[in-house]
Design an enzyme around this catalytic site. Sequence first.
Site, mmCIF file in Angstrom:
data_model
loop_
_atom_site.group_PDB
_atom_site.id
_atom_site.type_symbol
_atom_site.label_atom_id
_atom_site.label_comp_id
_atom_site.label_asym_id
_atom_site.label_seq_id
_atom_site.Cartn_x
_atom_site.Cartn_y
_atom_site.Cartn_z
ATOM 1 N N HIS A 1 0.838 -1.203 0.000
ATOM 2 C CA HIS A 1 0.000 0.000 0.000
ATOM 3 C C HIS A 1 0.876 1.256 0.000
ATOM 4 C CE1 HIS A 1 -3.506 2.517 1.203
ATOM 5 N NE2 HIS A 1 -2.569 3.225 1.841
ATOM 6 N N GLU A 2 1.830 1.302 0.924
ATOM 7 C CA GLU A 2 2.703 2.477 1.012
ATOM 8 C C GLU A 2 3.623 2.581 -0.205
ATOM 9 O OE1 GLU A 2 2.156 4.728 3.089
ATOM 10 O OE2 GLU A 2 0.795 3.630 4.416
ATOM 11 N N HIS B 1 1.988 4.749 -2.806
ATOM 12 C CA HIS B 1 2.200 6.177 -2.549
ATOM 13 C C HIS B 1 3.631 6.591 -2.912
ATOM 14 C CE1 HIS B 1 -1.656 6.505 -0.659
ATOM 15 N NE2 HIS B 1 -1.335 5.814 0.429
#
Length: 345
Positions: free
Chosen positions: A17-18, A21
């Site tokens: 998920h990170e 980003h």
Amino acid sequence: MNIILALVIFSIIILFHELGHFLLAKHNDVRVNEFCLGLGPTIVGFTKGETKYSLKLLPFGGACMMEGEDEASDDDRGFNNKSVLQRASIVAAGPIFNFIMAMVFSFILVASVGFDRAVLTGIVDGYPAQEAGLKAGDEIVKLGNKTIHLYREVAFYTYFHTSEEAVEVTYKRDGEKYKTVLTPKYDEESGRYLFGFYGTTARSKGTLAETFQYSMYEVKYWICTTIETLGQLFTGHVGINEMSGPVGIVKTIGDTYTEVKSGGMFMVFLNMLNICILLSANLGIMNLLPIPALDGGRLVFLIVEAVRGKRMDPNKEGAVNLVFLMLLMALMVVIMFNDIRKIVM
């Protein structure tokens, strides 16, 4: 072993998920000050280029900390100094990467064990399905406005269908589609309204094209299940005591491992993979909720900015995000204590 498995699963999902980003931030030339796994004090870390990579004490959570993300910054490479579209792509990348991960894991799972078609295996005497002429072997393709691909979708729909409201059922028999209307009948023994048909979640394998197709259906099932369960929560049909946080998830992983370990490591792998699909899709949906401090809340701020043609004060936005972050942390504490209570009772 249970805790180790849980930490590995959480770490993989959060890191991916990170990473979404992080990669989109780098692509849009945003300075990333720190990329970390976990929360709280730093256990170990190193700096490469302009970014510090670290492992934190608390094993749940992670962050991609960008310059000017929650405060004003004069740096041209600050997050809030980029265009609305650039910032939106960075924010949306985390949940999107969760869905990508769920899709990849679903393909591996479906390729390994197959998929569960929505085919009926039996009809209950004296219930609407029998009266409408449905038979074992019929394949359900639609219930009301909901398109069906997996038998689990049928089971989920019927479980939450709690009234005598008539439902139009579309089914397939010998390659032809038929429609009928079923009004569920109340069953005193189960305390539920039933259509009077049943099937199985047993899986069968298909072609490569079907494997890819049903992999998407698998992800769709978990996304829709998460959304519908959230709807049940907001309407009061599901209470906060029925929610699970990290403690409850660790217990679920441990219970699953205990149940399947006798079947060998491949069975453990497949079941952990299934849990990863659920959690990854769940994290993607939860982060898209329009709540400040979550990715969805940030996207709402960006949409408002695009409509107004004027940015919100980054310090004010950061303060709003901080308040809601504290509220979310308080909710997590409540859920954690509920999880512990359910375990010890």
